[in-house]
Design an enzyme around this catalytic site. Sequence first.
Site, PDB file in Angstrom:
ATOM      1  N   GLY A 149       2.187   0.194  -3.291  1.00  0.00           N
ATOM      2  CA  GLY A 149       2.484   1.047  -4.431  1.00  0.00           C
ATOM      3  C   GLY A 149       1.210   1.576  -5.069  1.00  0.00           C
ATOM      4  O   GLY A 149       0.102   1.082  -4.831  1.00  0.00           O
ATOM      5  N   CYS A 150       1.364   2.594  -5.908  1.00  0.00           N
ATOM      6  CA  CYS A 150       0.196   3.262  -6.489  1.00  0.00           C
ATOM      7  C   CYS A 150      -0.562   2.352  -7.463  1.00  0.00           C
ATOM      8  O   CYS A 150      -1.786   2.205  -7.355  1.00  0.00           O
ATOM      9  CB  CYS A 150       0.613   4.553  -7.164  1.00  0.00           C
ATOM     10  N   TYR A 151       0.156   1.718  -8.406  1.00  0.00           N
ATOM     11  CA  TYR A 151      -0.511   0.802  -9.325  1.00  0.00           C
ATOM     12  C   TYR A 151      -1.139  -0.366  -8.566  1.00  0.00           C
ATOM     13  O   TYR A 151      -2.239  -0.829  -8.895  1.00  0.00           O
ATOM     14  CB  TYR A 151       0.479   0.238 -10.341  1.00  0.00           C
TER      15      TYR A 151
END
Length: 346
Positions: A149-151
């Site tokens: 995921g991005c985070y």
Amino acid sequence: MNKKIINVAIVGVTGYGGLELLRLLHNHPTVHVVSIHNTSNDSEDISVSYPHLQSMYKITPTPFDPLHIMQSTDLVFFATSSGVSKDLVQLFIEANFPVIDLSGDFRLNAPDYEIWYKKTPASQSLLDQANYSLADFYQNDSHYIANPGCYATATLLALAPLAQQQLLDQENIVIDAKSGLSGAGKSLNLSSHFINVNENFSMYKPNHHQHIPEITQQLKHWQATIDHIQFTTSLLPINRGIFVSAYVKLTKQLSADTLQKIFEDTYKNKPFVRVMPKDQLPDIKQVVGTNFADIGLTYNPNTKYLTIVSVIDNMIKGAAGQAIQNMNHLFNLDETTGLQLIAQYA
């Protein structure tokens, strides 16, 4: 370098991640997008719905057919919302066919997925055949790659040099993460209305964001003593970009110069992670439009807190770009192939 053309399909092409894959793959020298697929009925040429693709692609979404995809391509990307790919990929896994999944469906074990995503998980036997792959630390023994995921990407890259050296103090890992609006996906909700986002700043999902167990899982893989972090997420009034501020204490006292060297040594052979000079911190604009993660750190000798700032473009390094980086690894290409992008600074 292997020059063989890689034929690919994209499932979930009309979301932000799928559209970004189309944009980036257009300039990849060894990739041909053979087919695109939606989970809804859509028979129009992609450029009709998305005019920015005119003269770039002439391709129409077709119904999802795993057997046809496997017969006509070498790899399939799933750029679907969480809860979709887990119900569609069994045939690919059974055939050991290469899949790169940008959703969260195969990042966690079944119990954690059910708790954090509030959905019924894939069977554990299918999950066991997937490999979570942070592309800059690529170690893959599976044809099914769960793209981070991005985070999680921005946070793990900020903490990896310390966790890998067993230096993180378990009780003092505080992450303040902020994202542009595209990180929320295309589905409209109250928090994503222009009037609520513009000239505003808000925190959301405190202590409940689904990337928390993903981050903790990988940190624990590097440093077994870690089983929790303090993690909050906020929404920035910008289109794209993630800004992670990590505040950590260490298991032993080290000088600022030593800490700087640990980061520089960790990333010296990793082309998409750029470590800033000592006491210089990056900003989002220097990475928007690129597959770079830029990291800076500064140490406070009075409080003993190390501040680490990590910035990425959430749609590229946090999604489509990292997926292509993982694809490059999987097919033994130079990992920078098709991803040598300069920031959209203005």
